[in-house]
Design an enzyme around this catalytic site. Sequence first.
Site, PDB file in Angstrom:
ATOM      1  N   CYS A  90       0.801  -1.239   0.000  1.00 51.68           N
ATOM      2  CA  CYS A  90       0.000   0.000   0.000  1.00 51.68           C
ATOM      3  C   CYS A  90       0.829   1.283   0.000  1.00 51.68           C
ATOM      4  CB  CYS A  90      -0.978   0.021   1.166  1.00 51.68           C
ATOM      5  SG  CYS A  90      -1.218  -1.537   1.991  1.00 51.68           S
ATOM      6  N   ARG A 144       6.994 -10.921   5.905  1.00 48.51           N
ATOM      7  CA  ARG A 144       6.612 -10.661   7.295  1.00 48.51           C
ATOM      8  C   ARG A 144       7.214 -11.745   8.170  1.00 48.51           C
ATOM      9  NH1 ARG A 144       0.252  -9.307   6.155  1.00 48.51           N
ATOM     10  NH2 ARG A 144       0.671  -7.743   4.569  1.00 48.51           N
ATOM     11  N   GLN A 179       0.898 -11.166  -2.713  1.00 47.50           N
ATOM     12  CA  GLN A 179      -0.515 -10.804  -2.651  1.00 47.50           C
ATOM     13  C   GLN A 179      -1.014 -10.456  -4.038  1.00 47.50           C
ATOM     14  OE1 GLN A 179       0.092  -7.497   0.116  1.00 47.50           O
ATOM     15  NE2 GLN A 179      -1.186  -8.585   1.588  1.00 47.50           N
ATOM     16  N   ASP A 224      -2.695  -8.053  -4.989  1.00 47.70           N
ATOM     17  CA  ASP A 224      -3.085  -6.823  -4.319  1.00 47.70           C
ATOM     18  C   ASP A 224      -3.582  -5.774  -5.309  1.00 47.70           C
ATOM     19  OD1 ASP A 224      -3.403  -5.393  -2.054  1.00 47.70           O
ATOM     20  OD2 ASP A 224      -1.280  -5.061  -1.653  1.00 47.70           O
ATOM     21  N   HIS A 239      -5.118  -1.430  -5.050  1.00 45.94           N
ATOM     22  CA  HIS A 239      -5.638  -0.308  -4.272  1.00 45.94           C
ATOM     23  C   HIS A 239      -6.452   0.591  -5.172  1.00 45.94           C
ATOM     24  CE1 HIS A 239      -2.240  -1.768  -1.856  1.00 45.94           C
ATOM     25  NE2 HIS A 239      -3.146  -1.622  -0.909  1.00 45.94           N
ATOM     26  N   LYS A 284     -14.686  -3.107   6.740  1.00 43.63           N
ATOM     27  CA  LYS A 284     -14.239  -4.042   5.702  1.00 43.63           C
ATOM     28  C   LYS A 284     -15.213  -5.184   5.504  1.00 43.63           C
ATOM     29  CE  LYS A 284     -11.612  -7.112   8.681  1.00 43.63           C
ATOM     30  NZ  LYS A 284     -10.508  -8.026   8.815  1.00 43.63           N
ATOM     31  N   HIS A 324      -8.433  -1.230  -0.149  1.00 38.94           N
ATOM     32  CA  HIS A 324      -7.481  -2.327  -0.373  1.00 38.94           C
ATOM     33  C   HIS A 324      -8.313  -3.550  -0.729  1.00 38.94           C
ATOM     34  CE1 HIS A 324      -4.474  -0.326   2.440  1.00 38.94           C
ATOM     35  NE2 HIS A 324      -5.605   0.170   2.890  1.00 38.94           N
TER      36      HIS A 324
HETATM   37 ZN    ZN Z   1      -3.177  -2.423   0.948  1.00 40.05          ZN
END
Ligand code: ZN
Length: 652
Positions: free
Chosen positions: A348, A377, A395, A397, A399, A483, A529
Amino acid sequence: MTTQDIQLQVALPDGSVREYPAGSSGYDVALGISEGLARNVLAAKVNGKVQDATLPIDLPADGKPVSVQLLTWNDLEGKSTFWHSSAHLLAEALESLYPGIKFAIGPPIENGFYYDVDFEGKHFSQDDFKKVEDKMLELARQKNTYVRKSVSKADAIAYFEEKGDPYKIDLLQGLADGSITFYTQGNFTDLCRGPHIPNTGFIKAAKLMNVAGAYWRGDEKNKMLTRIYAITFPKQKELEEYLTLLEEAKKRDHRKLGKELELFAFSEKVGQGLPLWLPKGAIIRERLENFLRKAQVRAGYSPVVTPHIGSKQLYVTSGHWEKYGEDSFKPILTPDVGEEFLLKPMNCPHHCEIYKTKPRSYRDLPLRLAEFGTVYRYEQSGELHGLTRVRGFTQDDAHIFCRPDQVSEEFMKVIDLVLYVFKALGFNDYSAQVSLRDPDNGTKYIGSDENWEKAEAAIINAANEKGLPTVMEKGEAAFYGPKLDFMVRDALGRKWQLGTIQVDYNLPERFELEYTGADNQKHRPVMIHRAPFGSMERFIAILIENTAGNFPLWLSPDQIAVLPISEKYEAYANELFLNLQENDIRGFVDVRDEKIGRKIRDAEVAKVPFMLIVGEKEQAEGRVSVRRKGEGDLGSMTVAEFTALFQEQVKV
Ligand SMILES: [Zn+2]
Ligand SMILES: [Zn+2]
């Protein structure tokens, strides 16, 4: 009953209010509804707190109806009360078989319960399981009630001193006087705050699952105790079904299949929790990525690429450093003093900086940035698990930066995309959980009330509009936005949490993101996200377990195996294979000097969807004999016929 007797008003989950005499228990409430319900009530949830079904319900001070939910085996809290009570039964059985042993703690867990026991050198192993199970059932048949008794701290300590149980005394030291209760069933008394099921007779099936070592209070400086894992059920049949499910789950374990099908591996030298994708696994991953890339282009996303590390300052700005810095990978230092970088824990912040590369106007929004971004992580080594808990993962991912008035529409579009993905991959049983603000604790959240209300309404509206079965969880939202999480149920009925869609008011604030509105003023965009798979690693693990390795044709690493009956037909097999390869069909020719029966068996084990068997007849007629995994012999076809059949089935 006369009107004067009615003093307790009970509000049930269906909205009805019933009246009972003062001193009524959850069991009495159930009995007032039906005898069948009363027979099945394990505990009662009174004003949100679970208590014994037989405990009288306190009269409310405000005179309003008391909210009561009757818990049965079908409720998670009912099950957990059942298993917690079963831990007492296990302890009773153990004590009668091994007098003098000491007991530590016995909580319920996701599937069953355990009890930590100090056998003081007495031997205990799997060979003893049956004896303990039989004893448990023998005691269960006595239908002993779980009797609750309040005790003073001094009396409680005296009891366990007399009995000689140092662990219970240790636990008692941490408890406040006046809050201590004992529960006794049959000949066994335990320190416990409850709640419990009415009597042991509810327990009809018991199985000890495992035995392991566990330090008292999880501290390796303390004595190692014996942890006995067990599970119980209200019906023998349910135990049998559970064991069958466990067997099936073991066969489908993605760590086992990942190895057998040569999809991924781990190497001590590369490092714990860092998966290596083998050629066949990499094909699945690439196919999945391409599938999603295509869908994202159609949905208006722009792909971006960002580095695997970022300056520490980036994560100070985003707040990740403050929140996770201490518990994650340490900064990477450069030879130049003062430069610090972090392994990217999230994509992000990078995407926020992409947003900021030029001024944005309200007409540019929504801006949807997508990246298969690999993040790192730190997880403790004990927490690592196959592909589902790793230290480096990718991910899927994206945004979405949008105006507040666009949140609703963007949410619906993301739901469409996620459902498209689920359907294509055979996850047909899904639901959603919406996490909302705690209305009584408004100060803990960032962003204006107005925006929160709008976003929450937008999410609920989007979920309804799309016909998603949804549960609302008040107070579960992160401080930075509400969320929606998707849950899928797999072929074994297990629930997995998959994609998330998260509204975020925090990062746009921290990164000072802006756009120029129609009013020519500066405004903050909202950030969403979203990741339909979550991570490629975890998603593929779930996919492996859901399909037992029988992937849909389009994802299968080897889609066909061409099997010549003997060496004589190898040339024809190779020619045929080249021909099919040109039509984008992947696989191999099995040229080993093996009998055809063996080749078929091996292709079955490797879960290859199509086997094409070629011998004299096939060669002479330019045909193939087709076998489909799971269906068997489909007969002889021309190559064109097979190609058409394949193209039909390979469609996503
Ligand atoms: Zn994010
Ligand atoms: Zn208990």
